[in-house]
Design a protein around this motif. Structure first.
Motif: not given
Length: 77
Positions: A20, A41, A44, A46, A53-55, A73
Motif C-alpha cells: 500500500w 492502492r 486495486a 474491489t 482481506e483488506a479489512r 475505507w
C-alpha cells in the motif's frame, strides 16, 4: 519520540511492505489518543474477497499498535 508517533510509523512501515502507499500519517487524530494512517492502492480491484482481506489486515494492524483503531475505507472511481 512519543509512543503514538512510534506506533504510527511502525504501522505505516507494515502497510507499505504489504504493497500500500501511504497518503497520510499523523501521530494523533483530532488531538485524541489515536493515530491516523491513510493508505491507498492504485488499481486495486474491489472484489468481496479483496475488501474482506483488506479489512482483516487493517483491523489486525490497528490492534497491534497502541492508539490504533480501524475506521473503514473508501473507494474512488
Amino acid at each position: 519520540m512519543t509512543q503514538l508517533r512510534s506506533s504510527a510509523r511502525e504501522a505505516g512501515a507494515v502497510i507499505e511492505r504489504a504493497g500500500w502507499r501511504l497518503q497520510r500519517l499523523d501521530e494523533s487524530a483530532a488531538g485524541g489518543p489515536e493515530w491516523v494512517v491513510i493508505a491507498e492502492r492504485e488499481g486495486a480491484v474491489t472484489t468481496p474477497d479483496a475488501v474482506r482481506e483488506a479489512r482483516v489486515f487493517f483491523e489486525s494492524l490497528a490492534q497491534q499498535f497502541p492508539g490504533g483503531e480501524y475506521d473503514g475505507w473508501e473507494a474512488s472511481a
